[in-house]
Design a protein around this motif. Structure first.
Motif, PDB file in Angstrom:
ATOM      1  N   CYS A   1       0.852  -1.176   0.000  1.00 20.00           N
ATOM      2  CA  CYS A   1       0.000   0.000   0.000  1.00 20.00           C
ATOM      3  C   CYS A   1       0.898   1.240   0.000  1.00 20.00           C
ATOM      4  N   GLU A   2       0.678   2.130  -0.940  1.00 25.74           N
ATOM      5  CA  GLU A   2       1.527   3.310  -1.094  1.00 25.74           C
ATOM      6  C   GLU A   2       1.436   4.248   0.111  1.00 25.74           C
ATOM      7  N   ALA A   3       0.268   4.396   0.685  1.00 23.16           N
ATOM      8  CA  ALA A   3       0.085   5.342   1.794  1.00 23.16           C
ATOM      9  C   ALA A   3       0.698   4.839   3.092  1.00 23.16           C
ATOM     10  N   THR A   4       0.534   3.559   3.397  1.00 28.07           N
ATOM     11  CA  THR A   4       0.988   3.023   4.678  1.00 28.07           C
ATOM     12  C   THR A   4       2.271   2.210   4.561  1.00 28.07           C
ATOM     13  N   ARG A   5       2.646   1.860   3.351  1.00 20.62           N
ATOM     14  CA  ARG A   5       3.804   0.998   3.062  1.00 20.62           C
ATOM     15  C   ARG A   5       3.624  -0.420   3.600  1.00 20.62           C
ATOM     16  N   TYR A   6       2.398  -0.803   3.846  1.00 20.93           N
ATOM     17  CA  TYR A   6       2.082  -2.165   4.276  1.00 20.93           C
ATOM     18  C   TYR A   6       2.310  -3.088   3.090  1.00 20.93           C
ATOM     19  N   ARG A   7       3.042  -4.154   3.298  1.00 22.66           N
ATOM     20  CA  ARG A   7       3.312  -5.060   2.182  1.00 22.66           C
ATOM     21  C   ARG A   7       2.745  -6.445   2.448  1.00 22.66           C
ATOM     22  N   LEU A   8       2.313  -7.040   1.383  1.00 21.18           N
ATOM     23  CA  LEU A   8       1.773  -8.388   1.401  1.00 21.18           C
ATOM     24  C   LEU A   8       2.501  -9.140   0.296  1.00 21.18           C
ATOM     25  N   ILE A   9       3.221 -10.180   0.664  1.00 20.90           N
ATOM     26  CA  ILE A   9       4.019 -10.918  -0.311  1.00 20.90           C
ATOM     27  C   ILE A   9       3.337 -12.255  -0.592  1.00 20.90           C
ATOM     28  N   LEU A  10       3.003 -12.458  -1.852  1.00 20.36           N
ATOM     29  CA  LEU A  10       2.320 -13.683  -2.278  1.00 20.36           C
ATOM     30  C   LEU A  10       3.046 -14.297  -3.462  1.00 20.36           C
ATOM     31  N   ALA A  23      -6.150 -13.489  -5.807  1.00 21.20           N
ATOM     32  CA  ALA A  23      -5.223 -13.132  -4.723  1.00 21.20           C
ATOM     33  C   ALA A  23      -5.652 -11.837  -4.037  1.00 21.20           C
ATOM     34  N   LEU A  24      -6.021 -10.832  -4.819  1.00 30.38           N
ATOM     35  CA  LEU A  24      -6.487  -9.572  -4.220  1.00 30.38           C
ATOM     36  C   LEU A  24      -7.724  -9.794  -3.348  1.00 30.38           C
ATOM     37  N   SER A  25      -8.652 -10.602  -3.837  1.00 28.17           N
ATOM     38  CA  SER A  25      -9.885 -10.877  -3.084  1.00 28.17           C
ATOM     39  C   SER A  25      -9.614 -11.636  -1.794  1.00 28.17           C
ATOM     40  N   LEU A  26      -8.782 -12.682  -1.884  1.00 30.55           N
ATOM     41  CA  LEU A  26      -8.514 -13.518  -0.715  1.00 30.55           C
ATOM     42  C   LEU A  26      -7.654 -12.835   0.338  1.00 30.55           C
ATOM     43  N   TYR A  27      -6.657 -12.079  -0.115  1.00 29.35           N
ATOM     44  CA  TYR A  27      -5.660 -11.588   0.825  1.00 29.35           C
ATOM     45  C   TYR A  27      -5.716 -10.099   1.111  1.00 29.35           C
ATOM     46  N   TRP A  28      -6.454  -9.321   0.315  1.00 29.92           N
ATOM     47  CA  TRP A  28      -6.527  -7.886   0.588  1.00 29.92           C
ATOM     48  C   TRP A  28      -7.968  -7.423   0.767  1.00 29.92           C
ATOM     49  N   PHE A  29      -8.805  -7.614  -0.246  1.00 33.50           N
ATOM     50  CA  PHE A  29     -10.180  -7.107  -0.185  1.00 33.50           C
ATOM     51  C   PHE A  29     -10.934  -7.675   1.011  1.00 33.50           C
ATOM     52  N   TYR A  31     -10.001  -8.382   3.957  1.00 32.66           N
ATOM     53  CA  TYR A  31      -9.663  -7.764   5.239  1.00 32.66           C
ATOM     54  C   TYR A  31      -9.752  -6.245   5.221  1.00 32.66           C
ATOM     55  N   PHE A  32      -9.402  -5.620   4.110  1.00 40.55           N
ATOM     56  CA  PHE A  32      -9.303  -4.168   4.056  1.00 40.55           C
ATOM     57  C   PHE A  32     -10.278  -3.518   3.088  1.00 40.55           C
ATOM     58  N   GLY A  33     -10.986  -4.335   2.294  1.00 43.68           N
ATOM     59  CA  GLY A  33     -11.870  -3.803   1.268  1.00 43.68           C
ATOM     60  C   GLY A  33     -11.062  -3.423   0.034  1.00 43.68           C
ATOM     61  N   PRO A  34     -11.747  -3.237  -1.096  1.00 45.10           N
ATOM     62  CA  PRO A  34     -11.013  -2.858  -2.305  1.00 45.10           C
ATOM     63  C   PRO A  34     -10.499  -1.424  -2.186  1.00 45.10           C
ATOM     64  N   ASN A 134       1.064  -0.514  12.486  1.00 42.74           N
ATOM     65  CA  ASN A 134       0.389   0.528  13.258  1.00 42.74           C
ATOM     66  C   ASN A 134      -0.594   1.294  12.374  1.00 42.74           C
ATOM     67  N   ALA A 135      -0.153   1.625  11.169  1.00 38.70           N
ATOM     68  CA  ALA A 135      -0.979   2.428  10.271  1.00 38.70           C
ATOM     69  C   ALA A 135      -2.211   1.681   9.782  1.00 38.70           C
ATOM     70  N   VAL A 136      -2.072   0.383   9.511  1.00 38.12           N
ATOM     71  CA  VAL A 136      -3.173  -0.389   8.934  1.00 38.12           C
ATOM     72  C   VAL A 136      -4.034  -1.056  10.002  1.00 38.12           C
ATOM     73  N   LEU A 137      -3.385  -1.652  11.003  1.00 36.80           N
ATOM     74  CA  LEU A 137      -4.111  -2.445  11.999  1.00 36.80           C
ATOM     75  C   LEU A 137      -4.336  -1.712  13.322  1.00 36.80           C
ATOM     76  N   GLY A 138      -3.622  -0.609  13.535  1.00 41.22           N
ATOM     77  CA  GLY A 138      -3.751   0.129  14.787  1.00 41.22           C
ATOM     78  C   GLY A 138      -2.702  -0.258  15.817  1.00 41.22           C
ATOM     79  N   SER A 139      -2.061  -1.396  15.638  1.00 39.71           N
ATOM     80  CA  SER A 139      -0.986  -1.832  16.537  1.00 39.71           C
ATOM     81  C   SER A 139      -0.227  -2.974  15.872  1.00 39.71           C
ATOM     82  N   ASN A 140       0.926  -3.305  16.437  1.00 38.77           N
ATOM     83  CA  ASN A 140       1.643  -4.487  15.964  1.00 38.77           C
ATOM     84  C   ASN A 140       0.989  -5.719  16.568  1.00 38.77           C
ATOM     85  N   PRO A 141       0.991  -6.851  15.857  1.00 36.15           N
ATOM     86  CA  PRO A 141       0.438  -8.087  16.427  1.00 36.15           C
ATOM     87  C   PRO A 141       1.205  -8.503  17.682  1.00 36.15           C
TER      88      PRO A 141
END
Length: 181
Positions: A1-10, A23-29, A31-34, A134-141
């Motif tokens: 994600c360009e704004a948060t720099r959150y990366r998902l490697i598939l 892949a977008l549907s299963l792993y991004w949409f 949880y975060f929506g399109p 922090n930016a995407v989830l609100g905290s680290n797991p």
């Protein structure tokens, strides 16, 4: 994600519109929506008409970037941030693969290494004082292991020589985190 720099490697088996959107549907949409906008180079997402149709269905704007021919030599690119993250991710995965092999953890797949490498970057790298988690989830797991835990497994687990799923997962997380640093 360009704004948060959150990366998902598939690992994608091909670059077809079906594979990419699955892949977008299963792993991004899921949880975060399109997203409203996807920034892409001139690769599969940028060129495919089928992907353009799918983007329209999800109301996603495709913002194409690539070589900037208006600058001297046309070598500058609008996807430099993503390309830098990809290069860092590839280097991290190579380091993790070597360390996992050195540790004798033979059951760990390349997909797991990629996923954990991305998560380690999301929890470790800081931008403006915040990690991508922090930016995407609100905290680290929460970490897999707490050194001050008082459970029997935490105390007696040190003596366990069986490398089970928990031990492999814990080691992979630690190896990936150290590869980022």
């Amino acid at each position: 994600c360009e704004a948060t720099r959150y990366r998902l490697i598939l690992h994608l088996v091909d670059e077809s519109a079906r594979t990419i959107f699955r892949a977008l549907s299963l792993y991004w949409f899921r949880y975060f929506g399109p997203p409203r906008v996807i920034v892409a180079d001139q690769g599969a997402i940028g060129k495919s008409g089928d992907i353009g149709v799918e983007f329209d269905r999800y109301s996603i704007v495709r913002r194409l970037k690539g070589s900037d021919t208006t600058r001297a030599g046309g070598r500058h690119t609008g996807t430099g941030l993503a390309e830098t993250h990809i290069a860092i991710s590839k280097l991290t995965m190579l380091k993790v693969r070597k360390d996992v092999t050195d540790e004798g953890l033979t059951d760990i797949t390349d997909e797991e290494i990629g996923s954990e490498s991305g998560m380690a970057a999301n929890m470790t790298l800081s931008y403006g004082g915040y990690t991508p988690c922090n930016a995407v989830l609100g905290s680290n797991p929460r970490p897999y292991y707490e050194p001050e835990d008082t459970t029997c497994a935490a105390i007696n687990g040190v003596r366990d020589t069986n490398v089970g799923v928990f031990e492999q997962t814990l080691r992979l997380r630690l190896i990936a985190s150290s590869a980022i640093g």
